[in-house]
Write an enzyme that holds these catalytic residues in place. Structure first.
Site, PDB file in Angstrom:
ATOM      1  N   ASP A  31       0.829  -1.196   0.000  1.00  0.00           N
ATOM      2  CA  ASP A  31       0.000   0.000   0.000  1.00  0.00           C
ATOM      3  C   ASP A  31       0.871   1.256   0.000  1.00  0.00           C
ATOM      4  O   ASP A  31       1.868   1.327   0.728  1.00  0.00           O
ATOM      5  CB  ASP A  31      -0.867  -0.045   1.266  1.00  0.00           C
ATOM      6  CG  ASP A  31      -1.971   0.988   1.266  1.00  0.00           C
ATOM      7  OD1 ASP A  31      -2.769   1.009   0.321  1.00  0.00           O
ATOM      8  OD2 ASP A  31      -2.040   1.780   2.232  1.00  0.00           O
TER       9      ASP A  31
ATOM     10  N   GLU B 232       1.718  -0.590  -4.928  1.00  0.00           N
ATOM     11  CA  GLU B 232       0.778   0.466  -5.317  1.00  0.00           C
ATOM     12  C   GLU B 232       1.621   1.719  -5.537  1.00  0.00           C
ATOM     13  O   GLU B 232       1.848   2.511  -4.626  1.00  0.00           O
ATOM     14  CB  GLU B 232      -0.274   0.725  -4.230  1.00  0.00           C
ATOM     15  CG  GLU B 232      -1.311   1.736  -4.718  1.00  0.00           C
ATOM     16  CD  GLU B 232      -2.026   2.521  -3.621  1.00  0.00           C
ATOM     17  OE1 GLU B 232      -3.057   3.130  -3.914  1.00  0.00           O
ATOM     18  OE2 GLU B 232      -1.538   2.553  -2.473  1.00  0.00           O
TER      19      GLU B 232
HETATM   20  C1  GLC Z   1      -4.191   3.034  -0.590  1.00  0.00           C
HETATM   21  C2  GLC Z   1      -5.383   2.128  -0.576  1.00  0.00           C
HETATM   22  C3  GLC Z   1      -6.589   2.927  -0.194  1.00  0.00           C
HETATM   23  C4  GLC Z   1      -6.370   3.525   1.170  1.00  0.00           C
HETATM   24  C5  GLC Z   1      -5.084   4.343   1.194  1.00  0.00           C
HETATM   25  C6  GLC Z   1      -4.685   4.691   2.595  1.00  0.00           C
HETATM   26  O1  GLC Z   1      -4.283   4.008  -1.583  1.00  0.00           O
HETATM   27  O2  GLC Z   1      -5.518   1.473  -1.796  1.00  0.00           O
HETATM   28  O3  GLC Z   1      -7.764   2.148  -0.205  1.00  0.00           O
HETATM   29  O4  GLC Z   1      -7.449   4.327   1.522  1.00  0.00           O
HETATM   30  O5  GLC Z   1      -4.012   3.613   0.665  1.00  0.00           O
HETATM   31  O6  GLC Z   1      -4.254   3.541   3.272  1.00  0.00           O
END
Ligand code: GLC
Length: 483
Positions: free
Chosen positions: A204, A256
């Site tokens: 993440d 991500e």
């Molecule tokens: C990432 C996740 C998202 C979350 C954010 C904060 O972007 O995919 O769903 O709200 O991180 O953790």
């Protein structure tokens, strides 16, 4: 695990399961891990090789699992650790891997580390988070903004008189990645899951975990120059790569990496073998369904990635509006064309649950909204044809359920499954190099490997293209040809 020359994660079709909305085994309205176990035969039938589970760790759910209160235990409502172990074993029996979500950027404010850290300025875990004194007028230490609503990324902790950093909600304090003990703690967390047979991690906010050490102001307050995107993050990924490389069978790090510049994206692969295995391509996912734009992104990605790096493509996830609506305006022909591309490009494709049904973005009435950032429309329950009583989000599917589509050869689901099967059976589609072919306006054509050519007509006009001889292409239609 698929066999053959390339590592499994390059040959695999990944499938993102938003656990709370996939399948409910105990009738409490919340999807759970045993629910996934019950649907493994469906996933196997579809041709899925690996699951990425949205966070299953313990959480007060201010951000639906992305606020972690315990990194090494499983949320009871999702079935607890026993259910996860069962899922990993049952999936493995079908050759399906399980990847979990790892949230290293921040914890929950209810994590024992943070509860201890805020107890005093001398607390043992104080420096595990990012603290700074107020400016002389009492305002936050700098101009950083949080990603949920754009207010200050700082909240004053009255008791100890300092601000703590949160790039997301105040209930999601950011960890201090300059602290060696934080790094060591995550090494242990990684090993904990790898030792349990987890196939890897979706990381993440991978681009954002390390911040500017001096907490400098962002030159443009709307751009996260200093509170994310720091080059120092690459040290962390090089270290993690060495750690996971010590495991067999091979494990995967999937980031991500929310960056819009492709050369920056490419850097998350390091030299192609020493950082992340896969880094999500947001420019592709967020592109309009336009042949020139998409081809440009794919060509630039192919050019930017180091030689041994491997792309990864997705169209939807739990943070974006579902692609049949966002990218395709609800036109099923366009959604088929987009899926066709996803499954014929060079790189690992990732389906988001429901993508295979052509599931559009749902309209969730305001009184039924559960997410503070308005993302519920992409997170509604999977339409199986039954299986849900009082689901936590409305069953808003405007699409035929999986069971119905499965029995209909002409359905979106059978179209998707056919493409997956085609990809599986073709070494060119799975592994071959990408090369753009010339094509008329509105058509995107490319070669894959030695003997395969792909063309897709992203326009409302019929087109003709010469691949293995002249071929007609109806609007929004695609073909795979042996050449
Ligand atoms: C990432 C996740 C998202 C979350 C954010 C904060 O972007 O995919 O769903 O709200 O991180 O953790």
């Amino acid at each position: 695990m698929p066999s053959g020359g390339r590592p499994w994660w390059q040959r695999a079709l990944l499938y993102q399961v938003y656990v709370r909305s996939f399948a409910d085994s105990d009738g409490d309205g919340v999807g759970d891990l045993r629910g996934i176990v019950q649907r493994l035969d469906y996933l196997d039938w579809l041709g899925v090789d690996a699951l990425w589970l949205s966070p299953v760790t313990v959480s007060p759910d201010k951000d639906w699992g992305y606020d972690v209160a315990d990194y090494t235990d499983v949320q009871p409502v999702l079935g607890g650790m026993a259910a996860l172990d069962e899922l990993v074993a049952e999936a493995s029996a079908r050759g399906i891997e399980v990847i979990v979500d790892l949230v290293p950027n921040h914890t929950s404010d209810r994590h024992p580390w943070f509860e201890e850290a805020r107890s005093s300025r001398e607390a043992r875990h104080r420096d595990w988070y990012v603290w700074a004194d107020p400016t002389p007028d009492g305002s936050p230490p700098n101009n950083w903004r949080n990603s949920f609503g754009g207010g200050p990324a700082w909240t004053l902790d009255e008791a100890t008189g300092q601000y703590y950093l949160h790039n997301f909600l105040p209930e999601q304090p950011d960890l201090n990645w300059w602290n060696g003990d934080v790094r060591d703690a995550f090494d242990e967390i990684l090993r904990f899951w790898l030792d349990r047979g987890i196939a890897g991690f979706r990381i993440d906010v991978a681009h954002g975990i390390v911040k500017d050490r001096q907490l400098r102001n962002n030159p443009d307050p709307a751009v996260s120059t200093y509170n994310a995107n720091r080059d120092d993050v690459h040290d962390v990924f090089r270290h993690w790569r060495r750690l996971v490389d010590g495991y067999r069978p091979e494990r995967v790090l999937l980031g991500e990496t929310w960056v819009m510049e492709l050369d920056r994206l490419a850097r998350f692969y390091g030299n192609g073998e020493d950082e992340l295995h896969l880094a999500f391509n947001f420019p592709f996912a967020l592109s309009p369904l336009d042949a020139d734009v998409l081809r440009g992104i794919v060509e630039a990605t192919e050019a930017a990635l180091p030689e041994r790096a491997w792309p990864v493509w997705m169209l939807s996830n739990h943070d974006l509006a579902r692609f049949p609506t966002r990218m395709c305006g609800g036109d099923e022909r366009k959604a088929r064309a987009a899926l066709f591309l996803l499954l014929t490009l060079r790189g690992t494709p990732v389906l988001y649950y429901g993508d295979e049904l052509g599931m559009p973005q749902a309209r969730v009435p305001p009184e039924q909204e559960r997410d503070m950032a308005g993302r519920d429309g992409a997170r509604t329950p999977m339409p199986w044809n039954g299986g849900w009583t009082n689901p936590w989000l409305p069953l808003a599917a405007q699409v035929a359920p999986a069971a119905t589509q499965r029995d209909d050869d002409g359905s979106f689901l059978c179209f998707c499954r056919g493409l997956i099967a085609r990809r599986r059976s073709s070494i060119d589609l799975r592994e071959g190099l990408y090369e753009t072919l010339s094509a008329p306006a509105g058509v995107w054509a490319f070669r894959r490997g030695e003997h395969t050519a792909v063309a897709v007509n992203l326009s409302d006009e019929p087109a003709e293209i010469d691949l293995d001889g002249r071929r007609e292409l109806a609007p929004w239609d695609g073909i795979v040809a042996d050449v």
